[in-house]
Design an enzyme around this catalytic site. Structure first.
Site, mmCIF file in Angstrom:
data_model
loop_
_atom_site.group_PDB
_atom_site.id
_atom_site.type_symbol
_atom_site.label_atom_id
_atom_site.label_comp_id
_atom_site.label_asym_id
_atom_site.label_seq_id
_atom_site.Cartn_x
_atom_site.Cartn_y
_atom_site.Cartn_z
ATOM 1 C CB SER A 184 -1.268 0.053 1.122
ATOM 2 O OG SER A 184 -0.206 -0.138 2.223
ATOM 3 C CG HIS A 212 -4.093 -1.116 -1.404
ATOM 4 N ND1 HIS A 212 -4.586 0.277 -1.814
ATOM 5 C CD2 HIS A 212 -3.842 -1.359 -0.149
ATOM 6 C CE1 HIS A 212 -4.315 1.420 -0.885
ATOM 7 N NE2 HIS A 212 -3.954 0.139 0.702
ATOM 8 C CE LYS A 243 -7.238 -0.412 1.664
ATOM 9 N NZ LYS A 243 -7.235 0.801 2.157
HETATM 10 N N1 PMP Z 1 -5.245 -4.681 4.472
HETATM 11 C C1 PMP Z 1 -4.231 -3.396 3.604
HETATM 12 C C2 PMP Z 1 -3.349 -4.392 3.183
HETATM 13 C C3 PMP Z 1 -4.710 -2.031 3.371
HETATM 14 O O1 PMP Z 1 -3.734 -0.772 2.837
HETATM 15 C C4 PMP Z 1 -5.563 -1.329 4.204
HETATM 16 C C5 PMP Z 1 -6.015 -0.338 4.444
HETATM 17 N N2 PMP Z 1 -5.553 0.724 4.857
HETATM 18 C C6 PMP Z 1 -6.625 -2.647 5.410
HETATM 19 C C7 PMP Z 1 -5.943 -4.134 5.138
HETATM 20 C C8 PMP Z 1 -7.467 -2.467 6.355
HETATM 21 O O2 PMP Z 1 -9.043 -2.969 5.314
HETATM 22 P P1 PMP Z 1 -9.926 -1.751 6.168
HETATM 23 O O3 PMP Z 1 -9.833 -0.252 5.804
HETATM 24 O O4 PMP Z 1 -11.514 -2.804 5.558
HETATM 25 O O5 PMP Z 1 -10.331 -2.338 7.056
#
Ligand code: PMP
Length: 395
Positions: A184, A212, A243
Site C-alpha cells: 500500500s 489494494h 477501497k
Molecule cells: N489490508 C491492507 C493492505 C490495507 O491497506 C488496509 C487499509 N488500510 C486494510 C487491510 C484494512 O482494510 P479496512 O480499511 O477495510 O479495514
C-alpha cells in the site's frame, strides 16, 4: 476531587510529535468523498482517498444502500453467529465468491477485522506465520493475536522467503505465508507466482491481502490472484470493501472448509455486530457494476498512467509503483509534512506518510488517482506539485 489522570506521559509524547513536525489535527471533510472535496471548509482536489473507482459516492451505490435500509433497517442488531446474519449478508458472500472465482467467501466488518480474525482462527501453537516485512499493520496485529510463532522475510525477496521456509519445514506443523497483494505504501505487486511455487515446494498455506488489488488488478478488478491466474493455488484471498468497492467491510475468499471454520471461530464474527445493511447493499451493487463493465477499471488505469507520466516528467521521484498508487518520495519526515501542508494551501490534498507507517527517512506524499478524476483536475494537481516542488527545491 477528580480522579482523572493528567496523562503527562502522553503529553510528553505529543510534544515529541510537535518537535518532529509531524503533529497534526484530523482533517475534517464536509462533503462526500470524491475527486474534489470540501476539506476544513475549503474546496480542494483530493488525491488521498482509496476510492479507486469513484464508487463511494456513486448514484447506484447510494440507491442500493437506501434500498437495503428500507428492506433490512439501519442496523443488523447482533453478531453474525447469534441473529445478525441477514439474507443480504449471504447475498454479498455469494456474489463475492462468484466474482473472486472461489468456492466460498466469509465477510467481516472491515479488512482490518478480517486479518485480525482470520489469521488467529487458522493458526495455532506449533505453527508458524511467515510474513513479508512490508505487510500491512492489520496483518502484523492479526499475527500477534495468534499463538503461532512468527518470522519475517525481506520485502519480496524470494531467497529470504525460501530460507525461512526451509528452516520452518523442519520445526513446525502448519506454515502460513502471508503477503500483501499490492503493497500500500509503494504500489508494487507481490511476486505471487514465485511465492506460490515456494509455498507448494515446502507445503505451506498461502494468504494474500489484496486490499489494494481488489477492484484494481485482474479481469474486471478481480484482484492479484486473478492477475496472475493463480486460482485454486492460494488458500486465503483477502479483500476489502472499503477501497475500490466504495463501501465498508472485508472478506476472505477460499474453500468451503475455511468458511465453515470461520463461521464458528472468527472472533470478529462471534463478538462484534455484523455489517449494517446499507454497507452490504452498496457492496453488492459495486460488485455487479464491476462484473457488468470494465469502464471504471479502464478509466482508473488510464488516469493513473496519465498522472504518473506527468509527475515523472516533472522530475519527481515516484518510486517503482506498478499500480495506481503513486508515492512521491521526499525523505525527511518534517519536509514531507511541510510539502503536504503547502500542497493543501494551494488546493491539493495529498497526505504525508512518514515513520512509523514507512521506514525512517522515506517520507512520501502518496497520491491516489481515481477513475473519477478528470484530466483537468489531474493537470491542475500536477501544476500545483510543480509550483510547490520548485519553491521547496525538490525538483
Ligand atoms: N489490508 C491492507 C493492505 C490495507 O491497506 C488496509 C487499509 N488500510 C486494510 C487491510 C484494512 O482494510 P479496512 O480499511 O477495510 O479495514
Amino acid at each position: 476531587m477528580s480522579n482523572v489522570h493528567e496523562l503527562n506521559f502522553l503529553k510528553e509524547k505529543i510534544q515529541e510529535l510537535k518537535d518532529q513536525g509531524v503533529y497534526r489535527k484530523l482533517p475534517v471533510l464536509d462533503s462526500p468523498t470524491g475527486p474534489e472535496v470540501i476539506l476544513n471548509g475549503k474546496r480542494v482536489i483530493n488525491l488521498s482517498s482509496n476510492n479507486y473507482l469513484g464508487f463511494a459516492n456513486h448514484e447506484r451505490l447510494r440507491k442500493a444502500a437506501i434500498k437495503a435500509v428500507e428492506e433490512y433497517g439501519a442496523g443488523s442488531g447482533a453478531v453474525r453467529t447469534i441473529i445478525g446474519n441477514m439474507k443480504i449478508h449471504e447475498d454479498l458472500e455469494k456474489i463475492l465468491s462468484e466474482f473472486k472465482r472461489e468456492e466460498a467467501v466469509f465477510v467481516y466488518q472491515s479488512g482490518f477485522n478480517c486479518n485480525a480474525g482470520t489469521i488467529q482462527a487458522i493458526t495455532e501453537e506449533g505453527d508458524i506465520i511467515i510474513s513479508d516485512e512490508l505487510n500491512h499493520a492489520s496483518i502484523i496485529d492479526g499475527s500477534r493475536l495468534s499463538k503461532a510463532d512468527r518470522a519475517i522475510y525481506k520485502h519480496s525477496d524470494m531467497d529470504s522467503l525460501e530460507k525461512v521456509l526451509k528452516e520452518s519445514r523442519k520445526k513446525y506443523k502448519n506454515i502460513l505465508v502471508i503477503t500483501d497483494g499490492v503493497f500500500s505504501m509503494d504500489g508494487d505487486i507481490a511476486k505471487l507466482p514465485e511465492i506460490v511455487e515456494l509455498a507448494e515446494k515446502y507445503d505451506a498455506m498461502t494468504y494474500v491481502d489484496d486490499a489494494h488489488g481488489s477492484g484494481v488488478l485482474g479481469e474486471s478488478g478481480r484482484g492479484t490472484v486473478d492477475h496472475f491466474k493463480l486460482h485454486n493455488r492460494v488458500d486465503f484471498s483477502i479483500g476489502t470493501l472499503s477501497k475500490a468497492i466504495g463501501s465498508v467491510g472485508g472478506y476472505v475468499a477460499g474453500s468451503q472448509t475455511m468458511y465453515e471454520w470461520l463461521s464458528h471461530r472468527a472472533r470478529p464474527a462471534l463478538f462484534s455486530t455484523s455489517l449494517p445493511p446499507a454497507a452490504v447493499g452498496a457492496s453488492i451493487e459495486a460488485i455487479k457494476m464491476l462484473m457488468e463493465s470494465t469502464e471504471y477499471t479502464d478509466k482508473l488505469w488510464d488516469n493513473a498512467k496519465y498522472f504518473k507520466e506527468k509527475m515523472s516528467q516533472s522530475g519527481f521521484d515516484i518510486g517503482n509503483s506498478q499500480t495506481p498508487i503513486t508515492p512521491v518520495i521526499i525523505g525527511e519526515e518534517g519536509k514531507t509534512m511541510e510539502f503536504s501542508r503547502k500542497l493543501l494551501e494551494n488546493g491539493v490534498f495529498v497526505s504525508g506518510i512518514v515513520f512509523p507507517t514507512v521506514p525512517k527517512n522515506t517520507g512520501r506524499v502518496r497520491c491516489m488517482v481515481t477513475a473519477a478524476h478528470s484530466k483537468e483536475q489531474l493537470d491542475i494537481a500536477v501544476e500545483v506539485f510543480n509550483k510547490v516542488g520548485r519553491e521547496m527545491g525538490l525538483i
